[in-house]
Scaffold this motif. Sequence first.
Motif, PDB file in Angstrom:
ATOM      1  N   GLU A  32       0.824  -1.206   0.000  1.00 38.72           N
ATOM      2  CA  GLU A  32       0.000   0.000   0.000  1.00 38.72           C
ATOM      3  C   GLU A  32       0.859   1.258   0.000  1.00 38.72           C
ATOM      4  O   GLU A  32       0.500   2.264  -0.622  1.00 38.72           O
ATOM      5  N   CYS A  35       2.000   1.723  -3.551  1.00 40.16           N
ATOM      6  CA  CYS A  35       0.888   2.280  -4.321  1.00 40.16           C
ATOM      7  C   CYS A  35       0.719   3.769  -4.032  1.00 40.16           C
ATOM      8  O   CYS A  35       0.520   4.577  -4.950  1.00 40.16           O
ATOM      9  N   GLN A  36       0.828   4.149  -2.750  1.00 39.17           N
ATOM     10  CA  GLN A  36       0.691   5.554  -2.388  1.00 39.17           C
ATOM     11  C   GLN A  36       1.792   6.392  -3.023  1.00 39.17           C
ATOM     12  O   GLN A  36       1.563   7.540  -3.459  1.00 39.17           O
ATOM     13  N   SER A  52      -3.024   6.056   2.620  1.00 42.89           N
ATOM     14  CA  SER A  52      -3.317   4.617   2.615  1.00 42.89           C
ATOM     15  C   SER A  52      -4.505   4.290   3.510  1.00 42.89           C
ATOM     16  O   SER A  52      -5.356   3.471   3.156  1.00 42.89           O
ATOM     17  N   ARG A  77     -10.384  -3.374  -4.243  1.00 45.32           N
ATOM     18  CA  ARG A  77      -9.254  -2.448  -4.353  1.00 45.32           C
ATOM     19  C   ARG A  77      -9.363  -1.612  -5.621  1.00 45.32           C
ATOM     20  O   ARG A  77      -9.101  -0.402  -5.613  1.00 45.32           O
ATOM     21  N   LEU A  81      -9.844   2.534  -5.771  1.00 49.45           N
ATOM     22  CA  LEU A  81      -9.001   3.418  -6.579  1.00 49.45           C
ATOM     23  C   LEU A  81      -9.839   4.220  -7.571  1.00 49.45           C
ATOM     24  O   LEU A  81      -9.606   5.413  -7.782  1.00 49.45           O
ATOM     25  N   GLU A 101      -2.653   1.316 -13.308  1.00 48.22           N
ATOM     26  CA  GLU A 101      -1.278   1.528 -12.869  1.00 48.22           C
ATOM     27  C   GLU A 101      -1.144   1.358 -11.360  1.00 48.22           C
ATOM     28  O   GLU A 101      -0.217   0.698 -10.874  1.00 48.22           O
ATOM     29  N   ALA A 102      -2.067   1.933 -10.610  1.00 50.23           N
ATOM     30  CA  ALA A 102      -1.978   1.858  -9.156  1.00 50.23           C
ATOM     31  C   ALA A 102      -2.189   0.432  -8.659  1.00 50.23           C
ATOM     32  O   ALA A 102      -1.493  -0.028  -7.747  1.00 50.23           O
ATOM     33  N   PHE A 103      -3.146  -0.263  -9.257  1.00 53.52           N
ATOM     34  CA  PHE A 103      -3.391  -1.631  -8.812  1.00 53.52           C
ATOM     35  C   PHE A 103      -2.213  -2.535  -9.164  1.00 53.52           C
ATOM     36  O   PHE A 103      -1.829  -3.402  -8.359  1.00 53.52           O
ATOM     37  N   GLU A 104      -1.628  -2.364 -10.331  1.00 54.41           N
ATOM     38  CA  GLU A 104      -0.531  -3.235 -10.740  1.00 54.41           C
ATOM     39  C   GLU A 104       0.687  -3.072  -9.844  1.00 54.41           C
ATOM     40  O   GLU A 104       1.324  -4.068  -9.465  1.00 54.41           O
ATOM     41  N   VAL A 105       1.019  -1.841  -9.459  1.00 56.78           N
ATOM     42  CA  VAL A 105       2.192  -1.680  -8.584  1.00 56.78           C
ATOM     43  C   VAL A 105       1.893  -2.255  -7.199  1.00 56.78           C
ATOM     44  O   VAL A 105       2.782  -2.828  -6.552  1.00 56.78           O
ATOM     45  N   PHE A 106       0.638  -2.120  -6.749  1.00 63.39           N
ATOM     46  CA  PHE A 106       0.262  -2.750  -5.485  1.00 63.39           C
ATOM     47  C   PHE A 106       0.405  -4.267  -5.580  1.00 63.39           C
ATOM     48  O   PHE A 106       0.995  -4.901  -4.703  1.00 63.39           O
TER      49      PHE A 106
END
Length: 245
Positions: A32, A35-36, A52, A77, A81, A101-106
Amino acid sequence: MTQRSLNAPIGAVTFDLDFTLWDLNGVLQHAEAVCQGLLEQHYPAVAARFDSQGLRTLRDGIAAERPDIAHDVTALRRAGLRRAGEVSGYRGAALDTLVEEAFEVFLEARHAVRLYPDTLPLLRALHGRLPIGAITNGNAEIARVGLQGYFDFSLSAVDLGAAKPSHLVFETAAVRAGVAPERIIHIGDDVHSDVYGAATSGLQAVWLNRDDAGWPDDVPDVPHTRVDSLAGLEGMLLGLIRESV
């Protein structure tokens, strides 16, 4: 607690993932934070509104609003987002890109787990002797951890639309393994999801209790086998396999 011995013949073994094959302590918090960091760099309007903890609160609200996806941690999730992006002014393709993008890095960081020392020895000992399955309520993917070569199938709440302890999950595992439920041994750390769920679905349930925890008062007692490590379970399973031939 009603403890029982494991019985031959056995035809398959299934495993929970988080806190069974690997340690998840601190991993989700780290993911998280990663992601942040992406949000702060590329989507500062979102990061300015939601840290977060704010995103977790947002997901909790969505789970209450949407019981149809409450079991699906991936859908929750992504929905969190998306809502954070919407209230921060993102729309259309820009919003879609933010979510992906945010979900993939998480998700990538979520798989930076540490296998327990007794995990690989057991998987290697069982590999090729009988079907092995993974069953998770989370969004862990065995391929991202490099374990796909040891498993014949993998089931998740995300794919099934149901989560352990639902009978649907364990019935599907029996179908995928191609054996009767009573010939499957399921191993997991969670008393409710894994032990109670497997036992009430007709499987032989193993409680992996690494921390010597007590049986919780709010979970009905069911027959199960208790072990404190996968190493201790290895000899049991190999003996059962020999008896089952």
